[in-house]
Structures are given as structure tokens and as C-alpha cells.
Design a protein around this motif. Sequence first.
Motif: not given
Length: 512
Positions: A448, A454, A475, A479-480, A483, A491, A495-496, A498-499
Motif C-alpha cells: 500500500c 496521496s 483506510i 484504498s488497496r 484500486s 493506489i 482511491h484514498i 474514496e476510502a
Amino acid sequence: MLVKVYGSAVIGVEATTITVEVNIDKGIGYHLVGLPDSAIKESSYRISGALKNSGYKFPGKKITINMAPADLRKEGSAYDLALAVGIMAASGQMESARLSEFVIMGELSLDGSLNPVKGALPIAIQAKKDGFKGFILPSQNGKEAAVVEGLNVYALSNIKEVINLLKGENRIAPLCVDIKREFYEKTNSEDLDFADVKGQETIKRCMEIAAAGGHNIILIGPPGSGKTMLAKRLPTILPPMSLTEAMETTKIHSVVGKLNGNTGLMYSRPFRSPHHTISDVALVGGGTYPQPGEISLSHNGVLFLDELPEFKRSVLEVMRQPLEDREVTISRARFTITYPSSFMLVASMNPSPGGFFIDKDQVSSATVMEAQRYLSKISGPLLDRIDLHIELQPVPFEKLSGKRSGEKSKQIRERVMVARNIQSERYSSKNHIHYNAQMSVKQIRKYCRLDKTSQQLLKHAMQHLNLSARAYDRILKVSRTISDLAKSDDILPEHIAEAIQYRSLDREGWLG
């Protein structure tokens, strides 16, 4: 005359072979030793009635029975058949030459018929390991034991059939089940579907992420917003169980006697939904003679806790360690048992005792104090272990009454399976890690890695939301998964972002 018959004791989800030594000598009496419980001590009455009603004699001599190893406690009525066969052979009513080839288990009725036993699958697995040629057991447990390849399983209905088989008078073919064909035919049969859910597209996206990475999730919303409906459909988008997972899950359900006699394996992932009055022992397992609890019965499936704050706090707190370690260890003075408990936790709750969010424009809305008091029933450490916190709003009439159906579970499952395949490849060298939610801190640091943008985004969120170190790891795991669903090797900032938005309960003032 001394004869030996072989049975099996189930401890946890594993079995241990038991040697039943029967000696008949001059005199009168029935002596049973080797740490039997009350059910086994009462077996003489069932055995006597079963033999007499089946046309055999119960010897009126001194009968001494030892169940070895003598320091291991034996429980239940499943040893009736082994004891009866031993008595028949020791009294000279049948030959004992073939007894060493079989493990024999079954509960006797007074008419000589056989009743089902618990733990047939782990017993069959152990019998094969110990080199036995066959396993004789009640017909109701036949399919369950026949799952084990390389072991002849004789599923019989009464003690007369058993004795005739051992005498060689009755040539009964062992039960054959093409378990692989049957398994792959039935794994995709589901009654529920996400297409039944109107609206809530954002929440369906969250459920897809949870399924793809095996993440725990909590749904917060007023009554009628679809929390239970969504939770019940989560298993339909999870990948089908592998044969190995099915065997693991079936073993646990076999031990507690919860298997359907018409099927050998469990084909669908378990979905357990205990009532909020459940005790901590019923949830995690235990008791005088430890049995698996709901979290172990949910292994490889979903544990749904509806109305989470209504559960006793002590019950919820005992889940902390199993959620992290994915197994639960029950310790007693004489032994320790470990049950697997790798499950997805899906919890739901109303935002307040009245069921509604804080809204100044609504008469029925809750006050901030009411909502905070209600939420405080759930401890911070437990909420930290839940990866996704999702708010639901009631579905508007236009969407409820619309004819347009939502995306089918089959379509969502296909995307989930693609993401899971990516994860399987990533963790192929790790024995106990199969999807992102199972990553340890070491794996998180390895898989990650974030770019500078990010990192800044996550740093800002940590400072402003006052997140814990565990929330930080959650988180990164989520996020992983996002992705992976996007088929991205890296990542990305989106993606971060949204997490982070799936940590509702960490945001100050989220109630209103």
C-alpha cells in the motif's frame, strides 16, 4: 475374551481416534471406564434394548469396557454402536477379525435403529489419516462422511445391518458421492439478488468494495432504509467458496450438528444473524464442553449483527480479538481449543434511539445528546476494527415505485471475483492471507505504498478527523481494494479520497 473396536472423539474441529476395549469374563456387572460422561454411562440400557429387539443376546456376565486414552474425556451417545459391536464380538456372537479395519460410530435407539451423530466429517478425515479402510455410521450422516476421498463409508440404518456387514453376510457397497461435480453444480444457486434493492446505488458500491476486499462494514440509517435487505444480499456477491473453504466450513457445522442430512458439503457461504439478546459464550463459543459460537459458524461467510447498540457491551467486546486474529481460542483448566473465525462482520444500527438522524426541520428527529449517547454504546476500539462506515437515507418514492431494476448480483460478483483474483496472485506466497482485509502491518507497508499527493491527502484526513493508527491501516486496506476493483497497480489519490469518506463515524459532527 478381549476385543478392540475403534471410535473417535471430536475436540474442537479435529477428531482423535478412541480405542474401545471390551473384556467379558466370569461374574456379573457392567463396568465402563476411561472418563465417559453421563450419556455414555447410560449406554448399557440403550445397547441392551437394541440387541434384544434385534434378535441378539446381551451377555449376563462381567463386562469391562475401557475407552482409551483414559485421560481424555468422552462425551455423547455416539459411542453406542462401537460399544454394542464390541460386546457382540467379545461374547462370541460375531467374528472380530475385521474390526480393526473400521471406525464405528452411531447412537442406538431401543429398536436397534441408528440415530445421527455430530462431527462425522472430522471423524472421517481423521480415520483416513490413521489408515482405517472404512467408516461405519448412521445413514443420515453418510453424505457428510463420503466427502472424504479414499475412505469407504458405510451408511447403515440399524445394528443388524452393521453386524451382517462385519460378519461378511451382507455385501453392502460403500457410499459414493461425486462431491466435486455436486459442489460446482450448486455453488451458484442463490435465491436473493441485489436487483431487488431499489435505489441506494452508493451503498451498493460500498458493499461491492467490502465483498472485494473482505472488509467489515457498518450501515447506519433510519428504519426502512434497506440495511437488512442489503446485508442479506451480501453473500450473493461474494466469490463462491473453494472446495477447501467448503470443507473448513462444513467441519465446523458438522461438530455442532447443524448440517442438512441431504447434502455432504455446504455449498453457500454461511450467513449468521444472531438476535441481540445473545450471550458472549453463544457468540464466541465455549461452555462446559466447548462448542463453536456464532463467529465460528460464520467462518468464510458473513456475521450480521442487526441493531448493533442493542447488543450487550460485554458481548461486543469479546469480538475484538477474533476480528483481528481471525480465530478464537477457548481455554479451560485441562485443555485449550482454537476455532477458526475468519468472517466478514456486517453491522447495522439506527442513528438514534428514535431511529432518525438529527434534523431541525423534522419533529421526529433526535437531539445531539440522544444520538451521542446511543452511539456511545459501541466502543471506539470496536468501531476502529470496522473498515467501512456507511450512512443510508430513506429511498424516495420515485425510485421505490420505478420499474427499473438494479444491477444483478451476478454482474457485481464478476467484478468482485476479478479483484479477488488480483489479490490471490498478490498473496500467493502467503499461506494465511487471501484478500486485502487479512493484510498484516508488514504487508500494508509493502503493498500500500502511496505517492506524495496521496500521502498529503491522508495526512490531512488523519489530522482533521483525529484518526487512530488502526483507522489509518484500515483506510490503506480499503484504498488497496478500490484500486484492485479499478484494476490499477498503484493506489491513486482518488482511491484514498474514496476510502476516507467511508469513515463516517470518525468525522466530527457527522450526526448533524
